[in-house]
Design a protein around this motif. Structure first.
Motif, PDB file in Angstrom:
ATOM      1  N   SER A 138       0.828  -1.212   0.000  1.00  0.00           N
ATOM      2  CA  SER A 138       0.000   0.000   0.000  1.00  0.00           C
ATOM      3  C   SER A 138       0.859   1.258   0.000  1.00  0.00           C
ATOM      4  O   SER A 138       0.383   2.336  -0.355  1.00  0.00           O
ATOM      5  CB  SER A 138      -0.930   0.005   1.221  1.00  0.00           C
ATOM      6  OG  SER A 138      -0.183   0.041   2.423  1.00  0.00           O
ATOM      7  N   ARG A 147      -7.332   5.265  -9.242  1.00  0.00           N
ATOM      8  CA  ARG A 147      -8.250   4.388  -8.532  1.00  0.00           C
ATOM      9  C   ARG A 147      -9.121   3.703  -9.569  1.00  0.00           C
ATOM     10  O   ARG A 147      -9.285   4.197 -10.693  1.00  0.00           O
ATOM     11  CB  ARG A 147      -9.121   5.176  -7.551  1.00  0.00           C
ATOM     12  CG  ARG A 147      -8.336   5.833  -6.430  1.00  0.00           C
ATOM     13  CD  ARG A 147      -9.247   6.367  -5.346  1.00  0.00           C
ATOM     14  NE  ARG A 147     -10.254   7.278  -5.880  1.00  0.00           N
ATOM     15  CZ  ARG A 147     -11.249   7.790  -5.152  1.00  0.00           C
ATOM     16  NH1 ARG A 147     -11.367   7.448  -3.886  1.00  0.00           N
ATOM     17  NH2 ARG A 147     -12.102   8.616  -5.680  1.00  0.00           N
ATOM     18  N   ASP A 150     -14.995   0.888  -7.374  1.00  0.00           N
ATOM     19  CA  ASP A 150     -15.315   1.586  -6.128  1.00  0.00           C
ATOM     20  C   ASP A 150     -14.226   1.382  -5.081  1.00  0.00           C
ATOM     21  O   ASP A 150     -14.422   1.595  -3.892  1.00  0.00           O
ATOM     22  CB  ASP A 150     -16.666   1.100  -5.581  1.00  0.00           C
ATOM     23  CG  ASP A 150     -16.678  -0.417  -5.345  1.00  0.00           C
ATOM     24  OD1 ASP A 150     -15.695  -1.092  -5.735  1.00  0.00           O
ATOM     25  OD2 ASP A 150     -17.676  -0.916  -4.791  1.00  0.00           O
ATOM     26  N   ASN A 151     -13.036   0.951  -5.555  1.00  0.00           N
ATOM     27  CA  ASN A 151     -11.911   0.674  -4.666  1.00  0.00           C
ATOM     28  C   ASN A 151     -11.223   1.991  -4.292  1.00  0.00           C
ATOM     29  O   ASN A 151     -10.779   2.733  -5.170  1.00  0.00           O
ATOM     30  CB  ASN A 151     -10.926  -0.249  -5.403  1.00  0.00           C
ATOM     31  CG  ASN A 151      -9.846  -0.788  -4.488  1.00  0.00           C
ATOM     32  OD1 ASN A 151      -9.641  -0.285  -3.403  1.00  0.00           O
ATOM     33  ND2 ASN A 151      -9.152  -1.813  -4.953  1.00  0.00           N
ATOM     34  N   PRO A 152     -11.111   2.322  -3.006  1.00  0.00           N
ATOM     35  CA  PRO A 152     -10.437   3.577  -2.615  1.00  0.00           C
ATOM     36  C   PRO A 152      -8.915   3.511  -2.748  1.00  0.00           C
ATOM     37  O   PRO A 152      -8.235   4.530  -2.665  1.00  0.00           O
ATOM     38  CB  PRO A 152     -10.852   3.755  -1.152  1.00  0.00           C
ATOM     39  CG  PRO A 152     -11.078   2.355  -0.659  1.00  0.00           C
ATOM     40  CD  PRO A 152     -11.641   1.597  -1.836  1.00  0.00           C
ATOM     41  N   PHE A 153      -8.373   2.307  -2.969  1.00  0.00           N
ATOM     42  CA  PHE A 153      -6.920   2.132  -3.055  1.00  0.00           C
ATOM     43  C   PHE A 153      -6.389   2.803  -4.322  1.00  0.00           C
ATOM     44  O   PHE A 153      -7.043   2.821  -5.367  1.00  0.00           O
ATOM     45  CB  PHE A 153      -6.591   0.641  -3.091  1.00  0.00           C
ATOM     46  CG  PHE A 153      -5.124   0.342  -3.054  1.00  0.00           C
ATOM     47  CD1 PHE A 153      -4.412   0.395  -1.867  1.00  0.00           C
ATOM     48  CD2 PHE A 153      -4.449   0.011  -4.220  1.00  0.00           C
ATOM     49  CE1 PHE A 153      -3.057   0.125  -1.845  1.00  0.00           C
ATOM     50  CE2 PHE A 153      -3.097  -0.255  -4.208  1.00  0.00           C
ATOM     51  CZ  PHE A 153      -2.399  -0.205  -3.009  1.00  0.00           C
ATOM     52  N   ARG A 154      -5.180   3.364  -4.232  1.00  0.00           N
ATOM     53  CA  ARG A 154      -4.547   4.034  -5.373  1.00  0.00           C
ATOM     54  C   ARG A 154      -3.263   3.296  -5.743  1.00  0.00           C
ATOM     55  O   ARG A 154      -2.464   2.946  -4.882  1.00  0.00           O
ATOM     56  CB  ARG A 154      -4.226   5.490  -5.019  1.00  0.00           C
ATOM     57  CG  ARG A 154      -5.466   6.362  -4.872  1.00  0.00           C
ATOM     58  CD  ARG A 154      -5.126   7.691  -4.214  1.00  0.00           C
ATOM     59  NE  ARG A 154      -4.144   8.445  -4.981  1.00  0.00           N
ATOM     60  CZ  ARG A 154      -4.436   9.240  -6.002  1.00  0.00           C
ATOM     61  NH1 ARG A 154      -5.687   9.371  -6.391  1.00  0.00           N
ATOM     62  NH2 ARG A 154      -3.490   9.897  -6.631  1.00  0.00           N
ATOM     63  N   CYS A 176      -5.188  -3.399  -1.521  1.00  0.00           N
ATOM     64  CA  CYS A 176      -5.646  -3.109  -2.894  1.00  0.00           C
ATOM     65  C   CYS A 176      -7.077  -3.598  -3.137  1.00  0.00           C
ATOM     66  O   CYS A 176      -7.480  -3.781  -4.295  1.00  0.00           O
ATOM     67  CB  CYS A 176      -4.746  -3.746  -3.963  1.00  0.00           C
ATOM     68  SG  CYS A 176      -2.997  -3.721  -3.640  1.00  0.00           S
ATOM     69  N   GLY A 177      -7.806  -3.868  -2.093  1.00  0.00           N
ATOM     70  CA  GLY A 177      -9.137  -4.423  -2.270  1.00  0.00           C
ATOM     71  C   GLY A 177      -9.132  -5.898  -2.577  1.00  0.00           C
ATOM     72  O   GLY A 177     -10.168  -6.476  -2.946  1.00  0.00           O
TER      73      GLY A 177
END
Length: 695
Positions: A138, A147, A150-154, A176-177
Motif C-alpha cells: 500500500s 483508482r 469503487d476501490n479507494p486504493f490508489r 488493494c481491495g
C-alpha cells in the motif's frame, strides 16, 4: 532459511512505473523484513515485467526470541537499607505480573534502578508478514496514481492478483481491495486463464516460463540480444545502439520474440537520424546499420511466442511503409525552405509568455556565444557561432519536428549542412541540446558546446529570473536537467571561465523582462548551480564534507571547484591533513564575530608572530600562483607549511591581547591566513575526528 515470494500482478504498467515500483519494493521490503528480524543477512531480489512486480528473499522461518529489560523504580526507593522490598517495589512487580524475588538491580546512566528481564518469544514469519506486506504494497507510489471501480486504493494501474508464499505455503494478507492467493496467471494472450500454483521461487519462475512469461529482465534482455545477433550476423550488420529503446522493450514485453523486417530501399535517401526516429517512435523498432550506414532492414521485438506466418513482421512493415512515406514527404518539403527564412517565423513562436519569443531567445544566444568565444578556444570564428545561434531554433517550424519532436536540434543541423552552412556551425546546431542528462554525451566540438551552454544558461536565468524555482517533486522547465548539462559541458571540456560573469551576461541579455533584481537573481542562480554540483559530485562518490569544502570556496570557476575536490580527496589520508583542518577551524573560531583588521608589520613584537608573518608572505605568493593555475594539490601542500608557524604562534602569543592595537594586528594576521586558505578550500566544512579541539 525459508523461500519467500511476492508477486503483485497488475494491468500494463509504464516502464518508468515498473522501475519505480521495483526500486521501492527492494528497499522498503528489505527494511521491513530486517526490522522485524526476518532478514538477518542478504537482501531482497526483485524482478518485473509490465504486468508483474516480483520480490524474492531468503527469510528466517520465525523471529528470534528477544530479551527485554523492564526498568522500574530507583534502588533507593525499591529497597530499604536491609534489603527489604518497599511498597514501590511490590507495586511495580505486581503491575508487571512477576514475583518480587525476580527483581534485580541494574546500573543505568541515571544511576541504580531495579527491574527484571523477560523473554519475548519470536513469532512465525507467517504471522508477521501480513502486516509488513500490507504496509509495503500500500506504500508503493508512482508518478501518476489511479483508482478503479469503487476501490479507494490508489496504484499505478489496477491490481488484479496478489501472490505470497513462504516455503510454498500461502501467506494471506489483504490490500488493494484484494486478498492474496496461492496462484498466479500465465501470459495475458496465450495463457490468460491458466492458474499456476508454485511451491517455490524456482517453481514459480519455471512454471511461468512454460506459460510464456519470463520474469527476469536480464534473461529477457539476453534473449533480445541473442535473437538480434542470430538474425544480423549473417548480414554483417548490427542494430543502431539505443539503450532507451532496449530498456523499454525489456520491461514492456513478457516473452520476447525477435524478428527481422525490411522496407523499400528508396527510403535510404533519408538521413539515418530520421529513419531511426521513424522506426523507434510508435513502433519501437531498431534501425539496422552496416559500416555505420542504414540498410533496408529493421529489427523488432514482439510479445508473442512465434510468428510462423510472418503476421507480426508484415504488419510492422506495412505500418512502417506509411510512416517512412510521411517522413520522406516532410524531409523533401523542409529542404525547400532555407533555415534563415524559416527563422523569421520564430518571432511568432512563444518561448515563455513573460520572456518573449524564440526570436528573442536567438538574439540573446548570439550575445552569449560571442562572449563565450572570446573566453575559451571555440576553434572557429565568432561569425560561425553567431550563425549557429541565430538558426538553432529554426527547426521548431519544420514539418519533421512537428511530427517527431525528438529530432529538435538534429533536424536543424541536418538541414543547415544541406543548405550550405559551414560544417562547424551545422554540427553546433545538431548537438546544441546535448547533453540531455548526466549520462548523455556532451557536444563533440567546441562550437556546439558553446551554443549548448549558452542555450541552457539562458533558459535557467530566464525562468529563475521570474522567481520560478524547481522543487523536489516538480521541475516543469527542466532547470535541473539544464543545469546538469551546463556543468557537464564545462567539466568535460575543462573550460576555465568566470561563471559569475557569464551569469551576469545572461541576466543583462534579458534587459527589463525579469522580475527579480539582477543581484538577487544571480545569487539564486549561483546557489542553484552549487546544489547541482553538490549532487553531481556526491553521485560520483565523493564525501559530502569534502564536496562542501570544495564548493565553499566558490563556484565562480566550476572546473576549479572539481579540481579543489580532487585535491582534497587525494590528500585526505595524508598525515598532515587532519591536524591542518583542526588548525584551520581554530583560526576560524577565533575570528568569528571579529571586525576586519589590517596588519601593521611594525607592530609585530614576538618572534613567533614575526615568523608566522614571514612564512605567510612566502606561502601566499606561491599558493596564489598555484591556485590561479588550478594546481590545488601542490597549493594545499604549500599552505600545509603554515602549520608549524601557526602552532608556535598559538603556543607563545596571546591573540586577544589587552592592548587594542596588538590584538587587532594579530587578528588581522589570522584574517589574512583565513583568506588565503579559502582560496584553496573552505576547510571549516571538513569533518574530522577531534573537532572539539578548539581555541
Amino acid at each position: 532459511m525459508s523461500d519467500f515470494v511476492l508477486e503483485i500482478m497488475t494491468e500494463e504498467l509504464p516502464v518508468s512505473h515498473v522501475l519505480a515500483g521495483l526500486g521501492q519494493l527492494r528497499e522498503n521490503l528489505a527494511s521491513e523484513l530486517h526490522g522485524a528480524g526476518l532478514l538477518p543477512e542478504g537482501g531482497v531480489d526483485v524482478f518485473g515485467t509490465c504486468r508483474r512486480l516480483v520480490a524474492k528473499a531468503d527469510i528466517s522461518p520465525r523471529q528470534s526470541d528477544r530479551q527485554e529489560r523492564v526498568i522500574g523504580p530507583p534502588r533507593s526507593a525499591a529497597f530499604t537499607e536491609d534489603g527489604t522490598p518497599t511498597p514501590a517495589a511490590q507495586g511495580f512487580a505486581r503491575s508487571r505480573g512477576v514475583e518480587v524475588s525476580r527483581l534485580e538491580v541494574y546500573e543505568t546512566e541515571k544511576g541504580a534502578y531495579v527491574g527484571f528481564t523477560r523473554t519475548e518469544e519470536g513469532r512465525p514469519a507467517g504471522d508477521v508478514l501480513p502486516e509488513i506486506l500490507t504496509r509495503v504494497v500500500s506504500g508503493l507510489t508512482f508518478p501518476k496514481m489511479m483508482r478503479w471501480s469503487d476501490n479507494p486504493f490508489r496504484f499505478s494501474r489496477p491490481v488484479v492478483n496478489l501472490l505470497c508464499l513462504v516455503d510454498g505455503r500461502p501467506v494471506s494478507f489483504r490490500t488493494c481491495g484484494l486478498t492474496s492467493s496461492d496462484f498466479t496467471f500465465g501470459h495475458k494472450i496465450f495463457f490468460p486463464e491458466r492458474k499456476i500454483y508454485p511451491r517455490s521461487f524456482e517453481d514459480y519462475r519455471d512454471s511461468l516460463r512454460t506459460a510464456a512469461v519470463v520474469i527476469d529482465p536480464g534473461e529477457r534482455r539476453a534473449r533480445i540480444e541473442e535473437g538480434t545477433r542470430a538474425l544480423l550476423d549473417p548480414l554483417g550488420a548490427s542494430v543502431l545502439a539505443d539503450a532507451g529503446l532496449m530498456d523499454k522493450l525489456v520491461y514492456d514485453i513478457e516473452n520476447p520474440y525477435v524478428f527481422l523486417g525490411s522496407f523499400d530501399e528508396d527510403y535510404l535517401r533519408l538521413p539515418l537520424e530520421i529513419l531511426s526516429t521513424a522506426m523507434r517512435e510508435g513502433q519501437h523498432l531498431f534501425s539496422v546499420v552496416k559500416s555505420g550506414r542504414q540498410i533496408a532492414r529493421f529489427v523488432g521485438v514482439a510479445d508473442v511466442r512465434q510468428d510462423d506466418r510472418g503476421h507480426v513482421r508484415k504488419g510492422n512493415e506495412r505500418v512502417l511503409k506509411a510512416r517512412l512515406k510521411d517522413a520522406d514527404f516532410f524531409w523533401q518539403a523542409d529542404l525547400k525552405v532555407p533555415l534563415r527564412k524559416r527563422a523569421e517565423g520564430l518571432k511568432r513562436v512563444v518561448f515563455q509568455e513573460k520572456l518573449g519569443s524564440y526570436a528573442d531567445k536567438a538574439g540573446r544566444l548570439k550575445k552569449l556565444v560571442v562572449y563565450l568565444c572570446g573566453k575559451i578556444d571555440a576553434g572557429r570564428t565568432k561569425s560561425e557561432a553567431v550563425a549557429a545561434a541565430e538558426l538553432c531554433k529554426a527547426d521548431l517550424l519544420t514539418e519533421m519536428v512537428r511530427e517527431f519532436p525528438s529530432l529538435q536540434g538534429r533536424m536543424g543541423g541536418l538541414l543547415a549542412e544541406r543548405q550550405g552552412l559551414s560544417r562547424a556551425a551545422a554540427r553546433a546546431i545538431y548537438e546544441h541540446y546535448q547533453p540531455a542528462g548526466l549520462e548523455d554525451a556532451s557536444p563533440s566540438a567546441p562550437l556546439g558546446a558553446v551554443l549548448s551552454l549558452a542555450d541552457k544558461l539562458d533558459s535557467i536565468v530566464g525562468v529563475m529570473g521570474l522567481g520560478i524555482q524547481s522543487t523536489g517533486s516538480s521541475d516543469p522547465f527542466g532547470l535541473r536537467r539544464n543545469a546538469h548539462g551546463a556543468c557537464k559541458i564545462i567539466l568535460d571540456r575543462r573550460w576555465v571561465l568566470s561563471f559569475g560573469r557569464l551569469v551576469d551576461m545572461a541576466f543583462g541579455a534579458y534587459g527589463a523582462k525579469l522580475s527579480l533584481p539582477p543581484a538577487e537573481g544571480k545569487a539564486a542562480v549561483l546557489d542553484f548551480f552549487a546544489n547541482r554540483l553538490r549532487f553531481i559530485f556526491e553521485r560520483q562518490g565523493y564525501r559530502y564534507d569534502l564536496v562542501n569544502a570544495a564548493l565553499g570556496a566558490g563556484i565562480d570557476n566550476i572546473l576549479f571547484a572539481r579540481l579543489r575536490l580532487e585535491a582534497l580527496n587525494a590528500l585526505r589520508l595524508s598525515a598532515q591533513f587532519e591536524p591542518f583542518i583542526l588548525m584551520a577551524k581554530r583560526v576560524n573560531n577565533i575570528l568569528r564575530g571579529e571586525p576586519a583588521c589590517r596588519v601593521n608589520a611594525g607592530l609585530l613584537v614576538e618572534k613567533e608572530e614575526k615568523a608566522l608573518w614571514d612564512m605567510f608572505g612566502m606561502v601566499k605568493d606561491n599558493a596564489a600562483a598555484l591556485c590561479a593555475r588550478g594546481e590545488f594539490v601542490p597549493a594545499q601542500k604549500m599552505v600545509f607549511r603554515l602549520q608549524p608557524a601557526l602552532n608556535a604562534f598559538f603556543d607563545r602569543v596571546l591573540v586577544m591581547a589587552e592592548e587594542k592595537k596588538l590584538r587587532h594586528n594579530r587578528l588581522g594576521m589570522l584574517q589574512a591566513v583565513s583568506r588565503l586558505l579559502l582560496q584553496v578550500a573552505d576547510y571549516s566544512q571538513v569533518v574530522v575526528e577531534g573537532e572539539a579541539a578548539g581555541p
